[in-house]
Design an enzyme around this catalytic site. Structure first.
Site, PDB file in Angstrom:
ATOM      1  N   LYS A  55      40.561 107.163  30.821  1.00  0.00           N
ATOM      2  CA  LYS A  55      41.714 106.589  31.523  1.00  0.00           C
ATOM      3  C   LYS A  55      42.227 105.358  30.766  1.00  0.00           C
ATOM      4  CE  LYS A  55      40.142 108.458  35.854  1.00  0.00           C
ATOM      5  NZ  LYS A  55      39.224 108.310  36.970  1.00  0.00           N
ATOM      6  N   GLN A  99      36.512 104.269  41.153  1.00  0.00           N
ATOM      7  CA  GLN A  99      35.917 105.477  40.564  1.00  0.00           C
ATOM      8  C   GLN A  99      34.788 105.996  41.461  1.00  0.00           C
ATOM      9  OE1 GLN A  99      36.945 107.075  37.599  1.00  0.00           O
ATOM     10  NE2 GLN A  99      35.503 108.629  38.286  1.00  0.00           N
ATOM     11  N   ASP A 127      45.554 107.033  43.805  1.00  0.00           N
ATOM     12  CA  ASP A 127      45.187 108.440  43.975  1.00  0.00           C
ATOM     13  C   ASP A 127      45.449 108.928  45.401  1.00  0.00           C
ATOM     14  OD1 ASP A 127      44.543 110.821  42.846  1.00  0.00           O
ATOM     15  OD2 ASP A 127      42.386 110.474  42.734  1.00  0.00           O
TER      16      ASP A 127
END
Ligand code: NDP
Length: 302
Positions: A55, A99, A127
């Site tokens: 990322k 994460q 997200d």
């Protein structure tokens, strides 16, 4: 003998990254600060470290500012909460990604991963995992969509655009999915559930399957679109899959010999007239590209 047509996720992701980079270049050319992504990585999970490194690399390619906050696996609940709150208040941070998975010691009956995700400000929830943003996805009014389902939709649209590699990412049209039947295998909050709503909002007729579903091999019959997101290799084979079907394999499974495979029995499709994503090189790169796209969207929203 026919062959499957491979849907090249690596190529499409490259196109999407180019489009995101152009947007960031435009922002920076106006002497504005670059969009910023903050990633919180807790503990030593090797796969998570690799994802986070990827990322960071992609953010750099897009000229997006990125910061990774690394916390030890024995971090306290309060310290993690404090980290999220600080990032929520930080004017220069546009997007926050926690994460997953979190180390087991942080999880209890009262505080699971969902609890920590719920602390992220919805305006920075890259997200779409806060309840507020999930609600927005539910009624189809969200400005951003979860990264993996968004990548899956892009791959479907690209396929219905005849996999035309000559057009720019932004010129790929949203396919008309009215009258199309879709099967999604997997009902997680991260992939299956939001994707089912996104396809439904696009007028597809959606069937959901999960680990308690019987006779999956029968259910695949007559479906125009099949998406698998289970983490279960060789979930089903090409039997009953209709000619011309689009198969999107989200699953990532590491076999004992170290090989990465998806959920589908890929070999069984080798003489099938269908469109199929490979693993690796299908959904994975699109997930990261969609993450970058979402960072820029959140920046613009703010
Ligand atoms: P979860 O474990 O949260 O969910 C898995 C889902 O699959 C559940 O709904 C489960 O059913 C269902 N399932 C499991 N086994 C079977 C089976 N034999 N038959 C039918 N359904 C089954 O996983 P995620 O959604 O987070 O991830 C799924 C896979 O996708 C994983 O391999 C993951 O690594 C991969 N992934 C890949 C990404 C990418 O970018 N390529 C991004 C995110 C995930 P039930 O609800 O009944 O338990």
């Amino acid at each position: 003998m026919t062959n499957p047509t491979i849907i090249d996720g690596t190529f499409l992701a490259m196109k999407k990254i180019e489009a995101v980079r152009e947007q960031v270049e435009k922002i920076c050319s106006q002497s504005l600060r670059a969009p910023k992504l903050a990633v919180i990585l807790v503990g030593d999970n090797e796969a998570s470290k690799i994802y986070v490194r990827n990322k960071e690399k992609k953010a750099k390619e897009c000229f997006i500012d990125s910061e990774t906050i690394i916390l030890p696996s024995d971090v306290s609940k309060e310290e993690l909460e404090e980290t999220i709150f600080k990032l929520n208040l930080d004017e220069k941070v546009d997007a926050i990604l926690l994460q997953l998975p979190l180390p087991q010691n942080l999880i209890s009956d009262s505080f699971d991963e969902k609890y920590f995700l719920s602390l992220i400000s919805p305006s920075k929830d890259v997200d779409c995992l806060t309840s507020f943003n999930q609600g927005m996805v539910f009624n189809g009014s969200s400005s951003i969509y979860p990264c993996t389902p968004q990548g899956v939709l892009n791959l479907i649209d690209f396929t219905y655009s005849d996999l035309d590699t000559s057009i720019s990412f932004d010129s790929i049209k949203s396919a008309n999915l009215a009258g199309k039947s879709a099967l999604i295998v997997g009902r997680s909050l991260l992939v299956g559930k939001p994707l089912s709503l996104m396809l439904l909002n696009r007028n597809a007729t959606v069937t959901m399957a999960h680990s308690k579903t019987q006779n999956l091999q029968d259910l695949v019959k007559d479906k125009d679109i099949i998406v698998t997101a289970t983490g279960y290799p060789k979930l089903f084979n090409s039997q009953n899959v209709k000619d011309g079907a689009i198969l999107i394999d989200v699953g990532i499974n590491k076999l004992e010999n170290g090989k990465l495979v998806g959920d589908l029995d890929f070999e069984s499709f080798k003489n099938k007239d269908c469109y199929i994503t490979p693993v690796p090189g299908g959904v994975g790169p699109m997930t990261i590209a969609s993450l970058m796209e979402n960072v820029v969207k959140l920046y613009k929203n703010r």
